[in-house]
Design a protein around this motif. Structure first.
Motif, PDB file in Angstrom:
ATOM      1  N   ARG A 106      60.451  69.866  44.451  1.00 45.16           N
ATOM      2  CA  ARG A 106      61.192  68.965  43.566  1.00 45.16           C
ATOM      3  C   ARG A 106      61.821  67.860  44.407  1.00 45.16           C
ATOM      4  N   LEU A 107      62.163  66.776  43.740  1.00 47.67           N
ATOM      5  CA  LEU A 107      62.881  65.692  44.406  1.00 47.67           C
ATOM      6  C   LEU A 107      64.371  66.025  44.449  1.00 47.67           C
ATOM      7  N   ILE A 108      64.970  65.818  45.611  1.00 52.27           N
ATOM      8  CA  ILE A 108      66.393  66.125  45.785  1.00 52.27           C
ATOM      9  C   ILE A 108      67.231  64.856  45.783  1.00 52.27           C
ATOM     10  N   SER A 109      66.866  63.903  46.638  1.00 49.32           N
ATOM     11  CA  SER A 109      67.645  62.669  46.741  1.00 49.32           C
ATOM     12  C   SER A 109      66.745  61.515  47.186  1.00 49.32           C
ATOM     13  N   PRO A 110      65.826  61.086  46.319  1.00 50.63           N
ATOM     14  CA  PRO A 110      64.955  59.969  46.693  1.00 50.63           C
ATOM     15  C   PRO A 110      65.737  58.673  46.784  1.00 50.63           C
ATOM     16  N   HIS A 111      65.372  57.872  47.754  1.00 49.00           N
ATOM     17  CA  HIS A 111      66.096  56.619  48.001  1.00 49.00           C
ATOM     18  C   HIS A 111      65.130  55.453  47.800  1.00 49.00           C
ATOM     19  N   LEU A 121      52.728  55.108  43.017  1.00 49.96           N
ATOM     20  CA  LEU A 121      54.143  55.112  43.387  1.00 49.96           C
ATOM     21  C   LEU A 121      54.362  55.994  44.605  1.00 49.96           C
ATOM     22  N   TRP A 122      55.268  55.563  45.500  1.00 52.86           N
ATOM     23  CA  TRP A 122      55.652  56.359  46.656  1.00 52.86           C
ATOM     24  C   TRP A 122      57.165  56.338  46.796  1.00 52.86           C
ATOM     25  N   VAL A 123      57.747  57.503  47.048  1.00 52.08           N
ATOM     26  CA  VAL A 123      59.194  57.577  47.243  1.00 52.08           C
ATOM     27  C   VAL A 123      59.489  58.332  48.541  1.00 52.08           C
ATOM     28  N   ILE A 124      60.595  57.972  49.161  1.00 53.61           N
ATOM     29  CA  ILE A 124      61.087  58.710  50.313  1.00 53.61           C
ATOM     30  C   ILE A 124      62.298  59.517  49.853  1.00 53.61           C
ATOM     31  N   ASP A 125      62.189  60.824  49.957  1.00 56.74           N
ATOM     32  CA  ASP A 125      63.265  61.738  49.595  1.00 56.74           C
ATOM     33  C   ASP A 125      64.006  62.105  50.873  1.00 56.74           C
ATOM     34  N   ASP A 126      65.268  61.672  50.995  1.00 60.28           N
ATOM     35  CA  ASP A 126      65.986  62.006  52.232  1.00 60.28           C
ATOM     36  C   ASP A 126      66.519  63.435  52.211  1.00 60.28           C
ATOM     37  N   GLY A 127      66.407  64.105  51.037  1.00 66.56           N
ATOM     38  CA  GLY A 127      66.756  65.523  50.944  1.00 66.56           C
ATOM     39  C   GLY A 127      68.226  65.827  51.074  1.00 66.56           C
ATOM     40  N   LYS A 128      69.068  64.795  51.054  1.00 68.24           N
ATOM     41  CA  LYS A 128      70.485  64.973  51.354  1.00 68.24           C
ATOM     42  C   LYS A 128      71.347  64.890  50.098  1.00 68.24           C
ATOM     43  N   GLY A 138      63.170  69.507  52.188  1.00 67.38           N
ATOM     44  CA  GLY A 138      63.895  68.577  51.321  1.00 67.38           C
ATOM     45  C   GLY A 138      63.566  67.130  51.602  1.00 67.38           C
ATOM     46  N   ALA A 139      63.434  66.777  52.894  1.00 69.88           N
ATOM     47  CA  ALA A 139      63.073  65.410  53.273  1.00 69.88           C
ATOM     48  C   ALA A 139      61.555  65.293  53.284  1.00 69.88           C
ATOM     49  N   LYS A 140      61.015  64.337  52.530  1.00 68.81           N
ATOM     50  CA  LYS A 140      59.561  64.273  52.357  1.00 68.81           C
ATOM     51  C   LYS A 140      59.141  62.923  51.806  1.00 68.81           C
ATOM     52  N   VAL A 141      57.862  62.650  51.952  1.00 70.56           N
ATOM     53  CA  VAL A 141      57.238  61.480  51.344  1.00 70.56           C
ATOM     54  C   VAL A 141      56.372  61.966  50.188  1.00 70.56           C
ATOM     55  N   VAL A 142      56.593  61.382  49.022  1.00 70.96           N
ATOM     56  CA  VAL A 142      55.910  61.842  47.816  1.00 70.96           C
ATOM     57  C   VAL A 142      55.172  60.673  47.180  1.00 70.96           C
ATOM     58  N   GLY A 143      53.899  60.896  46.870  1.00 67.02           N
ATOM     59  CA  GLY A 143      53.089  59.919  46.154  1.00 67.02           C
ATOM     60  C   GLY A 143      52.789  60.411  44.751  1.00 67.02           C
ATOM     61  N   LEU A 157      58.928  65.977  56.047  1.00 67.31           N
ATOM     62  CA  LEU A 157      59.334  65.459  57.353  1.00 67.31           C
ATOM     63  C   LEU A 157      59.936  66.611  58.139  1.00 67.31           C
ATOM     64  N   THR A 158      59.399  66.856  59.314  1.00 68.57           N
ATOM     65  CA  THR A 158      59.803  68.024  60.103  1.00 68.57           C
ATOM     66  C   THR A 158      60.226  67.598  61.508  1.00 68.57           C
ATOM     67  N   THR A 159      59.256  67.382  62.384  1.00 65.18           N
ATOM     68  CA  THR A 159      59.580  67.047  63.768  1.00 65.18           C
ATOM     69  C   THR A 159      60.233  65.669  63.899  1.00 65.18           C
ATOM     70  N   ALA A 160      60.031  64.791  62.921  1.00 63.57           N
ATOM     71  CA  ALA A 160      60.642  63.453  62.970  1.00 63.57           C
ATOM     72  C   ALA A 160      62.029  63.423  62.336  1.00 63.57           C
ATOM     73  N   LEU A 161      62.469  64.574  61.835  1.00 56.36           N
ATOM     74  CA  LEU A 161      63.739  64.648  61.114  1.00 56.36           C
ATOM     75  C   LEU A 161      64.846  65.172  62.014  1.00 56.36           C
ATOM     76  N   LEU A 162      66.002  64.498  61.992  1.00 56.09           N
ATOM     77  CA  LEU A 162      67.203  64.973  62.677  1.00 56.09           C
ATOM     78  C   LEU A 162      68.190  65.512  61.645  1.00 56.09           C
ATOM     79  N   PRO A 163      69.133  66.360  62.056  1.00 54.58           N
ATOM     80  CA  PRO A 163      70.076  66.932  61.088  1.00 54.58           C
ATOM     81  C   PRO A 163      70.833  65.885  60.275  1.00 54.58           C
ATOM     82  N   GLN A 164      71.129  64.724  60.897  1.00 54.96           N
ATOM     83  CA  GLN A 164      71.877  63.691  60.192  1.00 54.96           C
ATOM     84  C   GLN A 164      71.004  62.466  59.885  1.00 54.96           C
ATOM     85  N   SER A 165      69.711  62.688  59.729  1.00 60.01           N
ATOM     86  CA  SER A 165      68.830  61.589  59.340  1.00 60.01           C
ATOM     87  C   SER A 165      69.155  61.102  57.933  1.00 60.01           C
ATOM     88  N   HIS A 166      68.964  59.816  57.734  1.00 54.45           N
ATOM     89  CA  HIS A 166      69.035  59.224  56.395  1.00 54.45           C
ATOM     90  C   HIS A 166      67.752  58.427  56.193  1.00 54.45           C
TER      91      HIS A 166
END
Length: 383
Positions: A106-111, A121-128, A138-143, A157-166
């Motif tokens: 599911r989408l948590i917090s798409p920006h 359509l493409w959205v970036i979900d920052d998962g925050k 939670g953080a993902k790219v969805v088409g 997003l896994t290895t490119a994600l930091l705990p405080q990524s936005h």
């Protein structure tokens, strides 16, 4: 006539009577500044009581909006179509309006939101969600196919994600990679901004340009919002500030353009190099081009004629950068309080008026936003 178009026929006539044609030279009649106030054709196509929208895209006259939760949880949908004067969760209630379930399902917090050259359509979900850590998946790219509602991609997003990524905004390049490549701006909540490159076919991903000038806020940045002169101060934030934020592709996807939020510079890179995982971040940094001043931009968008549109919060305006590097004022309006997400097609520029400069964290805990939240349309024509 499409759903947005029927409303705009009336709105366009009304707006045309009130506002001069975009780019029309202002007549000097006295010693006042003719640029102060409303300029350009501005049509309000959505008026939303709550929640506060951010990303915007239009496909075949259908208006799509995102509603992130990183600055405050809410009960509304996080991705919706504005249809008949109301928000309809898209593509489904389960995917875009659920508060429980597996984070990747599911989408948590798409920006940010965009379309590719095929109209998906493409959205970036920052998962925050404010006050909570980013959950795995939670953080993902969805088409999403806007016609069928089918999820065509869901890449975590896994290895490119930091705990405080936005993970703030994205663009999709279908000219590189078997299924395309996503370029993402990580504005970062704790001072570690970067660009993220994601191969949509394999999920391979990495952070680049971290700790380089083109993704970092300008320490001396100053702006004026709501009549307040404000300085960038990471220890005492008074306005939305941070690193790499706005991003857009050239019309043919040859270059990616991006900019830090607290900076007036515009930067670019060739996508052939950015999509090449064999190049080091240092090598990419050497290829970055400083494209010059672009104003106080949050969102960036490109039209089919390779003109770039930038929001300009300190002017309550939208600017247009022509292919030769010159700028024009497309429209200004006192209702343009922190223009955020922006989208351009061959007919118009669409911009979300997010009022993010009025968030409680920027005003000693007091929410200064004043609903309704507006989405504007500014007609454009071919050069």
């Amino acid at each position: 006539m499409n759903r947005v178009g029927s409303f705009l026929l009336v709105a366009g006539l009304w707006a045309g009577q009130l506002f001069p044609t975009p780019m029309q030279a202002q007549t000097i009649t006295d010693n006042n500044d003719p640029a102060f106030g409303r300029n350009g054709q501005v049509q309000i196509i959505a008026s939303i009581p709550t929640p506060d929208p951010s990303g915007v895209a239009v496909v075949n006259g259908r208006l799509f909006l995102t509603f992130p939760k990183h600055d405050g949880d809410h009960t509304g949908p996080v991705l919706a179509e504005w249809k008949d004067g109301r928000l309809v969760p898209f593509p489904s209630v389960a995917f875009s309006a659920a508060s429980s379930g597996a984070p990747q399902a599911r989408l948590i917090s798409p920006h940010g939101m965009t379309t590719d050259t095929k109209g998906n359509l493409w959205v970036i979900d920052d998962g925050k969600i404010k006050g909570q850590p980013i959950p795995a998946g939670g953080a993902k790219v969805v088409g999403i196919n806007p016609t069928t509602g089918q999820i065509i991609a869901n890449v975590p997003l896994t290895t490119a994600l930091l705990p405080q990524s936005h993970m703030n905004d994205l663009r999709i390049d279908l000219t590189h990679g078997a299924k395309g490549t996503a370029y993402i701006t990580d504005s970062s909540f704790d001072g570690h901004p970067a660009l993220v490159v994601l191969d949509l076919a394999t999920g391979r991903q990495r952070r680049v340009l971290e700790n380089t000038v083109s993704v970092l806020p300008d320490p001396g940045y100053q702006t004026v919002l709501d009549g307040r002169v404000l300085h960038y101060d990471p220890a005492h934030p008074t306005f939305p500030a941070g690193g790499a934020d706005g991003i857009t592709l050239s019309a043919g996807s040859e270059r990616v353009y991006y900019a830090p939020l607290a900076s007036r510079r515009l930067y670019s890179l060739p996508t052939a190099k950015l999509a090449d995982f064999s190049l080091t971040s240092a090598q990419l940094a050497d290829l970055v081009v400083d494209e010059g001043e672009k104003g106080a931009a949050d969102g960036l968008a490109t039209d089919p004629w390779n003109r770039i549109y930038t929001t300009a919060a300190d002017h309550d305006a939208v600017f247009r950068r022509n292919p030769d590097g010159t700028f024009e004022l497309l429209a200004s309006d006192p209702r343009f309080v922190w223009p955020d997400g922006i989208f351009a097609d061959h007919q118009a520029v669409y911009v979300v008026l997010g009022q993010w400069s009025r968030l409680p964290r920027l005003h000693n805990g007091q929410d200064m936003r004043k609903p309704p939240f507006l989405v504007a349309r500014i007609p454009i024509t071919a050069p």
